[in-house]
Design a protein around this motif. Structure first.
Motif, PDB file in Angstrom:
ATOM      1  N   ASN A 100       0.888  -1.339  -0.185  1.00 42.18           N
ATOM      2  CA  ASN A 100      -0.164  -0.262  -0.274  1.00 42.18           C
ATOM      3  C   ASN A 100       1.099   1.064   0.487  1.00 42.18           C
ATOM      4  O   ASN A 100       1.561   1.247   0.883  1.00 42.18           O
ATOM      5  CB  ASN A 100      -1.166   0.023   1.054  1.00 42.18           C
ATOM      6  CG  ASN A 100      -2.082  -0.898   1.214  1.00 42.18           C
ATOM      7  OD1 ASN A 100      -2.712  -1.258   0.354  1.00 42.18           O
ATOM      8  ND2 ASN A 100      -2.298  -1.482   2.298  1.00 42.18           N
ATOM      9  N   PHE A 101       0.469   2.897  -0.844  1.00 45.51           N
ATOM     10  CA  PHE A 101       1.045   4.025  -0.240  1.00 45.51           C
ATOM     11  C   PHE A 101      -0.189   4.426  -0.603  1.00 45.51           C
ATOM     12  O   PHE A 101      -0.616   4.969  -0.898  1.00 45.51           O
ATOM     13  CB  PHE A 101       1.390   4.097  -2.300  1.00 45.51           C
ATOM     14  CG  PHE A 101       2.452   4.645  -2.132  1.00 45.51           C
ATOM     15  CD1 PHE A 101       3.554   5.091  -1.623  1.00 45.51           C
ATOM     16  CD2 PHE A 101       1.937   6.354  -2.682  1.00 45.51           C
ATOM     17  CE1 PHE A 101       4.448   5.988  -1.994  1.00 45.51           C
ATOM     18  CE2 PHE A 101       2.966   7.243  -3.002  1.00 45.51           C
ATOM     19  CZ  PHE A 101       4.248   7.559  -1.946  1.00 45.51           C
ATOM     20  N   THR A 102       0.327   5.551   0.819  1.00 49.15           N
ATOM     21  CA  THR A 102      -0.388   6.304   1.759  1.00 49.15           C
ATOM     22  C   THR A 102       0.563   7.332   1.152  1.00 49.15           C
ATOM     23  O   THR A 102       1.513   7.604   1.603  1.00 49.15           O
ATOM     24  CB  THR A 102      -0.695   5.932   2.796  1.00 49.15           C
ATOM     25  OG1 THR A 102      -1.282   4.988   3.116  1.00 49.15           O
ATOM     26  CG2 THR A 102      -1.803   6.813   3.803  1.00 49.15           C
ATOM     27  N   VAL A 103      -0.542   8.985   1.039  1.00 47.04           N
ATOM     28  CA  VAL A 103       0.074  10.070   1.252  1.00 47.04           C
ATOM     29  C   VAL A 103      -0.698  11.167   1.764  1.00 47.04           C
ATOM     30  O   VAL A 103      -1.796  10.549   1.647  1.00 47.04           O
ATOM     31  CB  VAL A 103      -0.548  10.270  -0.774  1.00 47.04           C
ATOM     32  CG1 VAL A 103       0.553  12.116  -0.859  1.00 47.04           C
ATOM     33  CG2 VAL A 103       0.571   9.949  -1.969  1.00 47.04           C
ATOM     34  N   LEU A 104      -0.356  12.338   2.569  1.00 47.27           N
ATOM     35  CA  LEU A 104       0.204  12.317   3.910  1.00 47.27           C
ATOM     36  C   LEU A 104      -0.406  14.148   2.454  1.00 47.27           C
ATOM     37  O   LEU A 104       0.953  13.993   2.865  1.00 47.27           O
ATOM     38  CB  LEU A 104       0.773  12.815   4.969  1.00 47.27           C
ATOM     39  CG  LEU A 104       0.073  11.666   5.531  1.00 47.27           C
ATOM     40  CD1 LEU A 104       0.825  12.485   7.333  1.00 47.27           C
ATOM     41  CD2 LEU A 104      -1.353  11.835   6.310  1.00 47.27           C
TER      42      LEU A 104
ATOM     43  N   ILE B 118       4.513  11.752   2.504  1.00 51.11           N
ATOM     44  CA  ILE B 118       4.557  13.095   3.132  1.00 51.11           C
ATOM     45  C   ILE B 118       5.204  14.825   2.102  1.00 51.11           C
ATOM     46  O   ILE B 118       5.709  14.288   2.902  1.00 51.11           O
ATOM     47  CB  ILE B 118       5.582  13.595   4.511  1.00 51.11           C
ATOM     48  CG1 ILE B 118       5.020  11.932   5.195  1.00 51.11           C
ATOM     49  CG2 ILE B 118       4.936  14.570   5.220  1.00 51.11           C
ATOM     50  CD1 ILE B 118       5.796  12.162   6.685  1.00 51.11           C
ATOM     51  N   SER B 119       3.679  15.089   2.237  1.00 48.96           N
ATOM     52  CA  SER B 119       3.938  16.140   1.547  1.00 48.96           C
ATOM     53  C   SER B 119       3.691  17.421   2.443  1.00 48.96           C
ATOM     54  O   SER B 119       2.924  18.674   1.314  1.00 48.96           O
ATOM     55  CB  SER B 119       2.795  16.261  -0.166  1.00 48.96           C
ATOM     56  OG  SER B 119       3.121  15.045  -0.319  1.00 48.96           O
ATOM     57  N   GLY B 120       2.425  17.617   3.519  1.00 44.96           N
ATOM     58  CA  GLY B 120       2.507  18.400   4.317  1.00 44.96           C
ATOM     59  C   GLY B 120       3.554  18.765   5.445  1.00 44.96           C
ATOM     60  O   GLY B 120       3.999  18.423   4.759  1.00 44.96           O
ATOM     61  N   LYS B 121       2.401  18.892   6.671  1.00 45.50           N
ATOM     62  CA  LYS B 121       3.164  19.248   7.426  1.00 45.50           C
ATOM     63  C   LYS B 121       3.641  18.409   8.910  1.00 45.50           C
ATOM     64  O   LYS B 121       2.451  17.062   8.849  1.00 45.50           O
ATOM     65  CB  LYS B 121       2.947  20.507   8.376  1.00 45.50           C
ATOM     66  CG  LYS B 121       4.084  21.802   7.710  1.00 45.50           C
ATOM     67  CD  LYS B 121       2.700  22.926   8.246  1.00 45.50           C
ATOM     68  CE  LYS B 121       3.863  24.711   7.576  1.00 45.50           C
ATOM     69  NZ  LYS B 121       2.448  25.829   7.801  1.00 45.50           N
ATOM     70  N   PHE B 122       4.482  17.482   9.297  1.00 46.09           N
ATOM     71  CA  PHE B 122       4.247  16.843  10.398  1.00 46.09           C
ATOM     72  C   PHE B 122       4.925  17.218  11.724  1.00 46.09           C
ATOM     73  O   PHE B 122       6.832  17.268  11.738  1.00 46.09           O
ATOM     74  CB  PHE B 122       4.634  15.213   9.655  1.00 46.09           C
ATOM     75  CG  PHE B 122       5.176  14.343  10.211  1.00 46.09           C
ATOM     76  CD1 PHE B 122       3.832  13.637  11.328  1.00 46.09           C
ATOM     77  CD2 PHE B 122       5.838  14.023  11.441  1.00 46.09           C
ATOM     78  CE1 PHE B 122       3.916  12.386  11.763  1.00 46.09           C
ATOM     79  CE2 PHE B 122       5.812  12.999  12.225  1.00 46.09           C
ATOM     80  CZ  PHE B 122       4.792  12.277  12.976  1.00 46.09           C
TER      81      PHE B 122
END
Length: 137
Positions: free
Chosen positions: A7-11, A29-33
């Motif tokens: 599975n490949f998940t994108v934030l 992760i493309s946002g803020k973490f």
């Protein structure tokens, strides 16, 4: 391609996440973490991503964005052109492209540990590692 489907998940870029993140597949992760990441899968930090972590741990980590905090990858860490990394890195293989802003120390694992990183206590895991610096002395 691997025989087992992962599975490949994108934030996404609009996502802001605070806390502890654990996963076994692949994550981008493309946002803020903010927080800590304890993963068995592969992690990608997108160009626009900003991550502030106590510790980021995964099988492999590819960084194109900004990461502040310690990074640990059992297999490899790759810092892509334009990325900013402030923290210590522990990994078996490291690739740093041109035009990377990196501040920290690097510890190279001589080989991948024989033990499962996520099934043992941290002290037991540390004992199982053979660090290059120990061999060279």
């Amino acid at each position: 391609m691997e025989s087992g489907k992962r599975n490949f998940t994108v934030l996404g870029s609009e996502t802001e996440f605070d806390g502890v993140l654990e996963f076994t597949d692949d994550l981008k992760i493309s946002g803020k973490f903010n927080g800590s990441i304890n993963a068995q899968g592969n992690l990608e930090i997108d160009k626009a991503a900003v991550c502030s972590v106590d510790k980021m741990s995964a099988n492999s980590i590819i960084i194109s964005g900004t990461v502040t905090g310690d990074i640990e990858a059992s297999e490899r860490v790759e810092m892509c052109a334009g990325s900013k990394v402030k923290g210590n890195v522990t990994t078996a293989r490291l690739r740093i492209a041109d035009n990377v802003d990196f501040e920290g120390q690097v510890t190279m694992l001589d080989k991948e540990p024989e033990v499962d990183l996520f099934s043992v206590a941290s002290d037991e895991f540390k004992q199982s590692l053979i660090l290059k610096s120990d061999i060279d002395n």
